[in-house]
Design a protein around this motif. Sequence first.
Motif, PDB file in Angstrom:
ATOM      1  N   SER A 100       0.805  -1.223   0.000  1.00 50.60           N
ATOM      2  CA  SER A 100       0.000   0.000   0.000  1.00 50.60           C
ATOM      3  C   SER A 100       0.835   1.270   0.000  1.00 50.60           C
ATOM      4  O   SER A 100       0.332   2.349  -0.316  1.00 50.60           O
ATOM      5  N   ASN A 101       2.135   1.162   0.330  1.00 47.91           N
ATOM      6  CA  ASN A 101       2.955   2.376   0.435  1.00 47.91           C
ATOM      7  C   ASN A 101       4.357   2.220  -0.142  1.00 47.91           C
ATOM      8  O   ASN A 101       5.205   3.091   0.056  1.00 47.91           O
ATOM      9  N   SER A 102       4.628   1.121  -0.840  1.00 50.45           N
ATOM     10  CA  SER A 102       5.994   0.880  -1.286  1.00 50.45           C
ATOM     11  C   SER A 102       6.040  -0.195  -2.370  1.00 50.45           C
ATOM     12  O   SER A 102       5.166  -1.070  -2.429  1.00 50.45           O
ATOM     13  N   MET A 103       7.081  -0.127  -3.187  1.00 51.76           N
ATOM     14  CA  MET A 103       7.329  -1.167  -4.185  1.00 51.76           C
ATOM     15  C   MET A 103       8.532  -2.033  -3.812  1.00 51.76           C
ATOM     16  O   MET A 103       8.955  -2.885  -4.595  1.00 51.76           O
ATOM     17  N   GLN A 104       9.089  -1.836  -2.619  1.00 53.58           N
ATOM     18  CA  GLN A 104      10.337  -2.524  -2.289  1.00 53.58           C
ATOM     19  C   GLN A 104      10.158  -4.039  -2.125  1.00 53.58           C
ATOM     20  O   GLN A 104      10.997  -4.832  -2.572  1.00 53.58           O
ATOM     21  N   LYS A 105       9.063  -4.476  -1.518  1.00 52.50           N
ATOM     22  CA  LYS A 105       8.788  -5.920  -1.426  1.00 52.50           C
ATOM     23  C   LYS A 105       8.550  -6.487  -2.820  1.00 52.50           C
ATOM     24  O   LYS A 105       8.968  -7.611  -3.131  1.00 52.50           O
ATOM     25  N   SER A 106       7.892  -5.726  -3.659  1.00 55.00           N
ATOM     26  CA  SER A 106       7.632  -6.151  -5.031  1.00 55.00           C
ATOM     27  C   SER A 106       8.934  -6.376  -5.794  1.00 55.00           C
ATOM     28  O   SER A 106       9.053  -7.348  -6.563  1.00 55.00           O
ATOM     29  N   ILE A 107       9.909  -5.498  -5.598  1.00 55.24           N
ATOM     30  CA  ILE A 107      11.208  -5.664  -6.255  1.00 55.24           C
ATOM     31  C   ILE A 107      11.874  -6.960  -5.787  1.00 55.24           C
ATOM     32  O   ILE A 107      12.434  -7.717  -6.588  1.00 55.24           O
ATOM     33  N   SER A 108      11.791  -7.225  -4.499  1.00 53.60           N
ATOM     34  CA  SER A 108      12.368  -8.447  -3.944  1.00 53.60           C
ATOM     35  C   SER A 108      11.705  -9.687  -4.525  1.00 53.60           C
ATOM     36  O   SER A 108      12.378 -10.660  -4.895  1.00 53.60           O
ATOM     37  N   GLU A 109      10.381  -9.660  -4.625  1.00 48.81           N
ATOM     38  CA  GLU A 109       9.649 -10.797  -5.182  1.00 48.81           C
ATOM     39  C   GLU A 109       9.956 -10.958  -6.673  1.00 48.81           C
ATOM     40  O   GLU A 109      10.033 -12.085  -7.187  1.00 48.81           O
ATOM     41  N   PHE A 110      10.123  -9.846  -7.379  1.00 47.99           N
ATOM     42  CA  PHE A 110      10.502  -9.908  -8.787  1.00 47.99           C
ATOM     43  C   PHE A 110      11.824 -10.640  -8.953  1.00 47.99           C
ATOM     44  O   PHE A 110      11.982 -11.480  -9.855  1.00 47.99           O
ATOM     45  N   LYS A 111      12.782 -10.334  -8.101  1.00 45.47           N
ATOM     46  CA  LYS A 111      14.090 -10.995  -8.204  1.00 45.47           C
ATOM     47  C   LYS A 111      13.951 -12.508  -8.041  1.00 45.47           C
ATOM     48  O   LYS A 111      14.604 -13.277  -8.759  1.00 45.47           O
ATOM     49  N   LYS A 112      13.095 -12.946  -7.132  1.00 46.91           N
ATOM     50  CA  LYS A 112      12.886 -14.392  -6.946  1.00 46.91           C
ATOM     51  C   LYS A 112      12.347 -15.024  -8.223  1.00 46.91           C
ATOM     52  O   LYS A 112      12.803 -16.091  -8.647  1.00 46.91           O
ATOM     53  N   VAL A 113      11.358 -14.377  -8.826  1.00 44.32           N
ATOM     54  CA  VAL A 113      10.762 -14.903 -10.058  1.00 44.32           C
ATOM     55  C   VAL A 113      11.793 -14.905 -11.186  1.00 44.32           C
ATOM     56  O   VAL A 113      11.909 -15.874 -11.945  1.00 44.32           O
ATOM     57  N   PHE A 114      12.549 -13.838 -11.265  1.00 51.98           N
ATOM     58  CA  PHE A 114      13.514 -13.681 -12.356  1.00 51.98           C
ATOM     59  C   PHE A 114      14.563 -14.783 -12.350  1.00 51.98           C
ATOM     60  O   PHE A 114      14.993 -15.261 -13.408  1.00 51.98           O
ATOM     61  N   PHE A 115      14.950 -15.207 -11.152  1.00 51.53           N
ATOM     62  CA  PHE A 115      16.026 -16.192 -11.041  1.00 51.53           C
ATOM     63  C   PHE A 115      15.526 -17.584 -10.648  1.00 51.53           C
ATOM     64  O   PHE A 115      16.298 -18.390 -10.124  1.00 51.53           O
ATOM     65  N   GLU A 116      14.259 -17.871 -10.892  1.00 52.79           N
ATOM     66  CA  GLU A 116      13.762 -19.208 -10.550  1.00 52.79           C
ATOM     67  C   GLU A 116      14.084 -20.244 -11.624  1.00 52.79           C
ATOM     68  O   GLU A 116      13.854 -21.432 -11.422  1.00 52.79           O
ATOM     69  N   ILE A 117      14.610 -19.823 -12.770  1.00 53.72           N
ATOM     70  CA  ILE A 117      15.090 -20.770 -13.766  1.00 53.72           C
ATOM     71  C   ILE A 117      16.611 -20.897 -13.616  1.00 53.72           C
ATOM     72  O   ILE A 117      17.246 -20.057 -12.968  1.00 53.72           O
ATOM     73  N   PRO A 118      17.226 -21.944 -14.179  1.00 53.28           N
ATOM     74  CA  PRO A 118      18.679 -22.139 -14.024  1.00 53.28           C
ATOM     75  C   PRO A 118      19.474 -20.918 -14.489  1.00 53.28           C
ATOM     76  O   PRO A 118      19.178 -20.316 -15.522  1.00 53.28           O
ATOM     77  N   HIS A 119      20.491 -20.574 -13.706  1.00 56.49           N
ATOM     78  CA  HIS A 119      21.333 -19.412 -14.009  1.00 56.49           C
ATOM     79  C   HIS A 119      22.627 -19.526 -13.228  1.00 56.49           C
ATOM     80  O   HIS A 119      22.718 -20.292 -12.263  1.00 56.49           O
ATOM     81  N   GLN A 120      23.623 -18.770 -13.651  1.00 61.02           N
ATOM     82  CA  GLN A 120      24.868 -18.690 -12.885  1.00 61.02           C
ATOM     83  C   GLN A 120      24.641 -17.830 -11.651  1.00 61.02           C
ATOM     84  O   GLN A 120      23.992 -16.780 -11.727  1.00 61.02           O
ATOM     85  N   ASN A 121      25.196 -18.240 -10.527  1.00 60.98           N
ATOM     86  CA  ASN A 121      25.015 -17.485  -9.285  1.00 60.98           C
ATOM     87  C   ASN A 121      25.509 -16.052  -9.421  1.00 60.98           C
ATOM     88  O   ASN A 121      24.924 -15.125  -8.841  1.00 60.98           O
TER      89      ASN A 121
END
Length: 254
Positions: free
Chosen positions: A128-149
């Motif tokens: 309701s007052n921030s996008m910071q949790k959304s950015i964190s959740e985006f990162k999880k989705v972005f890297f849920e497929i195989p990738h280099q650390n």
Amino acid sequence: MTTSELKSFLDEKVIQYNTLDFIESDPVQIPHLFSQKEDIEIAGFLSATIAWGNRKMIIKNSHKMMDLMGNAPYDFVMSHTEEDLERLESFVHRTFNGHDFASFIRSLQHIYKNYNGLESVFSKHKESNSMQKSISEFKKVFFEIPHQNRTQKHISDPMNGSAAKRINMMLRWFCRQDNKGVDLGIWKSISPSLLSCPLDVHSGNVARKLGLLTRKQNDGKALEELDAKLREFNPNDPVKYDFALFGLGVFEGF
């Protein structure tokens, strides 16, 4: 300056810098090259990702990224072959290399195929007052497929104390709708009231000199402190003051 005087001063600086002239020396020019929403998103996301260091080099290498994708970023993301990705191996911007670039393309395809695109992912977890949790959740989705650390370091996580400057800058580009011609305003599902200032060395130093920020590090806690001040000035569009703080720092050496 009183709070009222400071607000008036910053409002004047927003008007001064939030103009089409700003685009000429800023990476926001890259998504402006395109008209299709998905092209704008991918171009903006990739150019924001490498937006650290010398601004001319950021813009030059962002153009190079577009060239390597045939200046059709969405089509490249959705229909690339492994041979196409091999062409990216020569790319380098500071610590972001061709392997990172290829990994980002794969993750973007995953998001457009399985999550209905970038806007859908970011809007799903907004608070309701921030996008910071959304950015964190985006990162999880972005890297849920195989990738280099090593590639994970190129997307910041506010839940780990980062100010996430580059993602917050991208969100400003996509969500602000002020018709001034700089920010693109293509995302309608996220209110500008939720956005945070892209806190970097320039905006941070100016904010401290103006008494808007006391914390010395440009981290997540500093961003929270600055956000609170800017929301007092304009709760509906606090991130517009990025133009003032950045402009004062970069163009005026304030």
